[in-house]
Design a protein around this motif. Structure first.
Motif, mmCIF file in Angstrom:
data_model
loop_
_atom_site.group_PDB
_atom_site.id
_atom_site.type_symbol
_atom_site.label_atom_id
_atom_site.label_comp_id
_atom_site.label_asym_id
_atom_site.label_seq_id
_atom_site.Cartn_x
_atom_site.Cartn_y
_atom_site.Cartn_z
ATOM 1 N N ASN A 171 9.799 83.172 -43.783
ATOM 2 C CA ASN A 171 10.122 84.316 -42.930
ATOM 3 C C ASN A 171 11.190 85.199 -43.564
ATOM 4 N N LEU A 172 12.169 84.564 -44.214
ATOM 5 C CA LEU A 172 13.231 85.343 -44.855
ATOM 6 C C LEU A 172 12.681 86.176 -46.018
ATOM 7 N N SER A 173 11.777 85.601 -46.761
ATOM 8 C CA SER A 173 11.219 86.330 -47.909
ATOM 9 C C SER A 173 10.353 87.502 -47.458
ATOM 10 N N HIS A 174 9.785 87.408 -46.233
ATOM 11 C CA HIS A 174 8.927 88.477 -45.737
ATOM 12 C C HIS A 174 9.638 89.391 -44.740
ATOM 13 N N LYS A 175 10.880 89.095 -44.471
ATOM 14 C CA LYS A 175 11.593 89.787 -43.394
ATOM 15 C C LYS A 175 11.657 91.290 -43.609
ATOM 16 N N HIS A 176 11.944 91.707 -44.825
ATOM 17 C CA HIS A 176 12.116 93.132 -45.090
ATOM 18 C C HIS A 176 10.935 93.750 -45.840
ATOM 19 N N GLY A 177 9.856 92.997 -45.917
ATOM 20 C CA GLY A 177 8.638 93.554 -46.518
ATOM 21 C C GLY A 177 8.679 93.696 -48.023
ATOM 22 N N HIS A 178 9.556 92.934 -48.704
ATOM 23 C CA HIS A 178 9.646 93.067 -50.158
ATOM 24 C C HIS A 178 8.753 92.083 -50.897
ATOM 25 N N CYS A 179 8.151 91.183 -50.186
ATOM 26 C CA CYS A 179 7.284 90.198 -50.843
ATOM 27 C C CYS A 179 5.900 90.818 -51.050
ATOM 28 N N GLU A 180 5.319 90.572 -52.182
ATOM 29 C CA GLU A 180 4.027 91.185 -52.492
ATOM 30 C C GLU A 180 2.936 90.540 -51.632
ATOM 31 N N THR A 181 2.210 91.363 -50.902
ATOM 32 C CA THR A 181 1.220 90.864 -49.942
ATOM 33 C C THR A 181 0.139 90.043 -50.620
ATOM 34 N N ARG A 182 -0.323 90.482 -51.793
ATOM 35 C CA ARG A 182 -1.393 89.763 -52.463
ATOM 36 C C ARG A 182 -0.973 88.343 -52.818
ATOM 37 N N VAL A 183 0.269 88.182 -53.294
ATOM 38 C CA VAL A 183 0.771 86.850 -53.635
ATOM 39 C C VAL A 183 0.872 85.995 -52.371
ATOM 40 N N SER A 184 1.352 86.603 -51.295
ATOM 41 C CA SER A 184 1.494 85.852 -50.038
ATOM 42 C C SER A 184 0.140 85.362 -49.534
#
Length: 968
Positions: free
Chosen positions: A923-936
């Motif tokens: 959740n922390l890694s996705h909190k601000h939308g900086h994680c690449e969606t494809r990798v997730s």
């Protein structure tokens, strides 16, 4: 996130490996495969084909899928298009029309009398200027111009005014004010001539054509001056440059007049030239014809001879014989010889097919040879204190050029005729020398014995015989004489060469014949030649003035002798090298030997003759290094020495190989790359020992590999590069571990950890400062991977190397705003998880790792878990600090996702706290939308796939809590 209870996931490596293998499918032999070679076929299509119609093709259609790269080219690739274009041009040429003209042009070009094999005058210019020099003072008459100008009489007609002006100009051609410059050095003289050349161009560009002509006339007059006779060939070169410039300017001027409004073709005739251009061209020839003195009139007309093409088709053909006859009026034989050389030079440029005029020039030259022994020439030589042999060499450039023009593509019969004519002449040495240099080496080589007979009959006082043998040697270096005559030729030539007393003259000739000796004889004859050179050049240190020739001798020997056991078995080869006393020259010679050795020594060697000689040569290169030596030079020398070290092998005599490395370390201690190579060589030696004994060391081999480890441990600290030391400590530790030298491996790894604080924050890479963090992280990851198989020392506690490394990482001064330390902690977690397994992922044969030492002891596992919890706590504390700005949040997201991946792969998520931590990190890694969606998305798919395994069913609950959040 406050308290974490770590438990490593139990791994079944073999089962995981099997699951990771791709599914194998049977493939029939004839099926399409993407790695099969692609067959390119030439497809011919008709352009403009109607839709639906079929086009003829030279290749059958294939059922294979279309190549995605070929499909982008719409069926035609660039190479096929070029091939099609060349095919269409060829077919066009085979038919009539313009293609026929093109074919005729091509045939004409092939039949051109002058090709690339003709050595142009420009290549000889520098050699003449360097060879014919003087220390005498020179003089020159500088043209100052005439400002005579009268206002036209308004009563006279335009035509009569034009005639009157031209007559005044002609009268004034040789009466312009002049200024004589005396006591000029050779360089000053050359500078003045260059100033005249510039004045000529400036006068021409400012439309002062008559002034330009006056400059050329005055320069031409200088060629009648032989007061400093030794400088005459160089003077000829300098002044004919001005004549060439003038001729080019006049020709381009008339060409421009013809090209208005249409461009004149290259193959134009006089009929294509307009009347204005013809009148201008005639005007120039009339002006030149009015010059009173013979020599300037001859030279200036020869300079613009090419312009005769504008007047008539046969103009050049008629003018050349007339100019040839004019030269007979020149009294000084040297001046006349160079005038003939200039006329031949112009003739070869404008009408090379007219060999009659060239032959006439040569026969006239032979006729003037009687003048050389005449009273006037002898008086002149006496006044200038010039010896007859030196005077005769002044003719060489002129005669050589004339004969080169005559001999170019001439039949072999002409050489026979020339030799017969030469035999009938008195003082024929100079002519004989030029004949040998002018004709093709193949022609000369087949008659080498005849030429030696003629050289014997020559008068020694007229022209030195060693120069004749030098010219013969040049031809024999390019073409082979009959095999039965070679030894006789060498003996006859060397009898004369060895009697030459002047060291420079001797060396100039010996250098030429060394190639003939190397080309056709063995080391015995070459050794004899080297001994003779040493005998001649050692007295009075004469070799110091002949370094270029001595270097040339070395190059020629290396060209023909690639077997270094033969080369170094010559008794006089190394003494010959000792003559190179100047440091820079000696190093260059050693480098040339090393380059040939590395290129041609294809097999490793243990020959003591080669090793001793090459060590001596390499030591010479190494000892030339000092504080002022450039880094590039150091690198170049190091690469050559490394090339030698790699070619040394004593086979199974490993102890001798180690002894060689010990000696090399002492010899090449100032070149760091060489020391690095020696460490690699010794490590390779230890691994080769392990391979030979198949991992079962005896007492002797165990002692030997320990000696190898000691060598490396002693040598590594002498390196200045911190990263070289780190990597070599690690590599040597791995080698020691592979050879069951546990205490040595332990020492290497401890040494690597101890120097980590010395790593600077920035290092120089290819001359630019770069952060060292990337290199340090790479090293630490490699180090961590090695620690898995390193057993703990019984006296230092559990995981002492891991703890020592992590303590060093914690104390290291990292860059501001850096996450490197935390990344090391994250990288350490997989290592600790792997250490807690019952069976390790990899191990070293005959080395008991911690899996065997501890056997899954709960205390050992507890220590691992505590260390993991400490690291995770440090990581989480760092994540809490990354909330200041956008960049910090981005870093927080990346680190949280990395830690999530480690927990997923190595942590036991059946533990509720660990499972909750992983969800929080997601959740922390996705909190601000900086994680690449494809990798997730792919990570979630991987988790779902793992959850299907029986022992991973608990992941199904975690998946429900992992949600993708859209970017804000």
């Amino acid at each position: 996130m406050a308290s974490v209870q770590w438990r490593s996931r139990w791994r079944k490596y073999e089962a995981e490996l099997q699951r990771c293998h791709p599914e194998a499918l049977p493939v029939e032999f004839g099926d399409y495969h993407p790695l099969k070679p692609i067959m390119v076929t030439d497809t011919k299509t008709r352009r403009g084909t109607r839709k639906g119609s079929t086009s003829s093709s030279s290749s059958s259609s294939s059922s294979a899928p279309a190549d995605p790269l070929s499909s982008m080219l719409d069926g035609t690739d660039p190479l096929s298009m070029f091939a099609a274009a060349s095919t269409s041009e060829t077919s066009a040429l085979s038919h009539g029309g313009s293609g026929g003209d093109l074919g005729r042009k091509k045939r004409v070009k092939e039949e051109e009398p002058i090709g690339a094999d003709f050595e142009p005058w420009s290549t000889k210019r520098g050699e003449i200027l360097a060879r014919f020099t003087t220390t005498e003072k020179l003089s020159i008459n500088l043209f100052m111009g005439s400002d005579r100008g009268k206002a036209p009489n308004p009563g006279t007609s335009a035509v009569s005014e034009k005639v009157r002006t031209r007559l005044e100009e002609l009268d004034d051609l040789e009466e312009g004010s002049q200024r004589e410059l005396l006591n000029l050095s050779q360089q000053d003289y050359a500078n003045r001539i260059e100033e005249l050349n510039q004045s000529l161009k400036e006068a021409w560009s400012s439309d002062q054509k008559v002034k330009a002509l006056k400059i050329v006339i005055q320069c031409s007059k200088l060629l009648s001056d032989t007061s400093v006779i030794q400088f005459y060939p160089s003077k000829f070169v300098l002044i004919t440059d001005i004549l060439d410039t003038f001729g080019r300017l006049v020709y381009d001027r008339i060409w421009t007049m013809c090209s208005d409004p249409r461009t004149l073709p290259d193959s134009f005739t006089a009929e294509d030239v307009n009347d204005t251009a013809k009148e201008t061209c005639l005007n120039w020839f009339f002006k030149i014809a009015s010059i009173r003195e013979l020599l300037p009139r001859l030279y200036v007309e020869a300079a613009i001879l090419k312009c005769s093409r504008f007047l008539s088709k046969s103009g050049i053909q008629e003018t050349l014989p007339r100019l040839t006859a004019m030269i007979r009026g020149i009294g000084d034989p040297l001046v006349a010889a160079y005038a003939r050389a200039y006329l031949c030079r112009v003739g070869m440029e404008v009408a090379p097919q007219l060999k009659e005029s060239l032959n006439a020039n040569f026969f006239d030259l032979l006729a003037t040879f009687r003048q050389v022994s005449g009273d006037s020439v002898q008086r002149q030589l006496h006044l200038q204190r010039v010896e007859a042999p030196e005077y005769l060499t002044l003719y060489s450039p002129a005669i050589n050029w004339i004969l080169q023009c005559i001999a170019y593509r001439a039949p072999e019969q002409l050489l026979t005729e020339m030799m017969e004519r030469c035999k009938m002449m008195v003082n024929n040495a100079l002519l004989l020398n030029s004949i040998m240099r002018a004709f093709r080496p193949e022609f000369v080589a087949t008659r080498a014995t005849d030429f030696i007979g003629m050289i014997k009959d020559c008068d020694e006082s007229g022209f030195p015989k060693h120069l004749l043998y030098g010219s013969l040697g040049r031809s024999l270096a390019c073409a082979d004489p009959p095999e039965s005559e070679r030894l006789t030729i060498l003996n006859e030539a060397w009898k004369v060469i060895t009697k030459v007393r002047n060291p420079q003259d001797y060396m100039n000739c010996a250098e030429i014949w060394v190639e003939f000796t190397c080309r056709h004889f063995t080391k015995r004859e070459v050794n004899t030649v080297l001994a003779d050179i040493i005998k001649h050049m050692t007295p009075d240190r004469a070799f110091e003035d002949a370094y270029p020739q001595l270097q040339s001798v070395i190059r020629k020997i290396l060209t023909y002798f690639h077997d270094f056991s033969v080369l170094f078995s010559m008794e006089r080869f190394l003494p010959f090298l000792d003559m190179f006393q100047k440091d820079s020259v000696r190093v260059e010679v050693c480098k040339s030997i090393m380059e040939v050795f590395i290129k041609h020594q294809l097999e490793v060697t243990r020959d003591p003759v080669i090793l001793n000689a090459m060590l001596h040569i390499c030591k010479t290169m190494h000892d030339s290094v000092n504080a002022l030596t450039l880094e590039d030079e150091k690198r170049s020398l190091a690469l050559l020495i490394i090339g030698f070290i790699r070619m040394v092998s004593f086979g199974r005599d490993f102890e001798q190989q180690l002894s060689f490395c010990v000696e090399a370390r002492a010899t090449f201690c100032n070149l760091e790359p060489v020391l690095v190579q020696l460490i690699h060589t010794v490590n390779q030696l230890a691994m080769e020992t392990r391979r030979v004994v198949k991992g079962n060391h005896s007492r002797k081999t165990a002692a030997f590999v320990r000696a190898c480890a000691a060598y490396c441990f002693i040598t590594i600290p002498s390196l200045s590069s911190i990263f070289s030391r780190l990597h070599l400590y690690l590599l040597s530790g791995q080698v020691a571990l592979a050879n069951q030298c546990l205490s040595q491996a332990d020492a290497f790894l401890k040494a690597a950890v101890s120097i980590l604080p010395e790593v600077p924050r920035s290092i120089s890479v290819e001359g630019k400062l770069r952060s060292s963090e990337t290199f340090l992280l790479d090293f630490i990851n490699n180090f961590l991977a090695t620690l898995l198989v390193v057993p703990d020392h019984p006296e230092h506690g559990v995981l002492y190397l891991v703890r020592g490394l992590l303590n060093m990482v914690q104390d290291y001064t990292w860059e501001d705003n850096s996450d490197a330390k935390v990344r090391v902690y994250i990288s350490a977690l997989p290592l600790l998880a792997a250490m807690s397994q019952e069976t390790y992922l990899y191990s070293i044969p005959k080395v008991d790792s911690n899996e065997t030492l501890y056997g899954g002891d709960p205390k050992f596992l507890s220590e691992i878990n505590k260390l993991c919890e400490t690291l995770i706590g440090q990581i989480l504390d760092h994540l809490k600090t990354l909330t200041r700005d956008e960049q910090s949040v981005r870093r927080q997201s990346a680190l949280a996702f990395s830690l999530f991946g480690v927990l997923l792969a190595h942590g036991d998520l059946r533990n509720n706290k660990l499972s909750q931590l992983s969800v929080n990190l997601w959740n922390l890694s996705h909190k601000h939308g900086h994680c690449e969606t494809r990798v997730s998305v792919r990570t979630l798919e991987s988790i779902k796939h793992q959850a299907q395994q029986p022992d991973m069913a608990h992941l199904a609950d975690a998946i429900q809590r992992l949600a993708l959040q859209s970017r804000t």
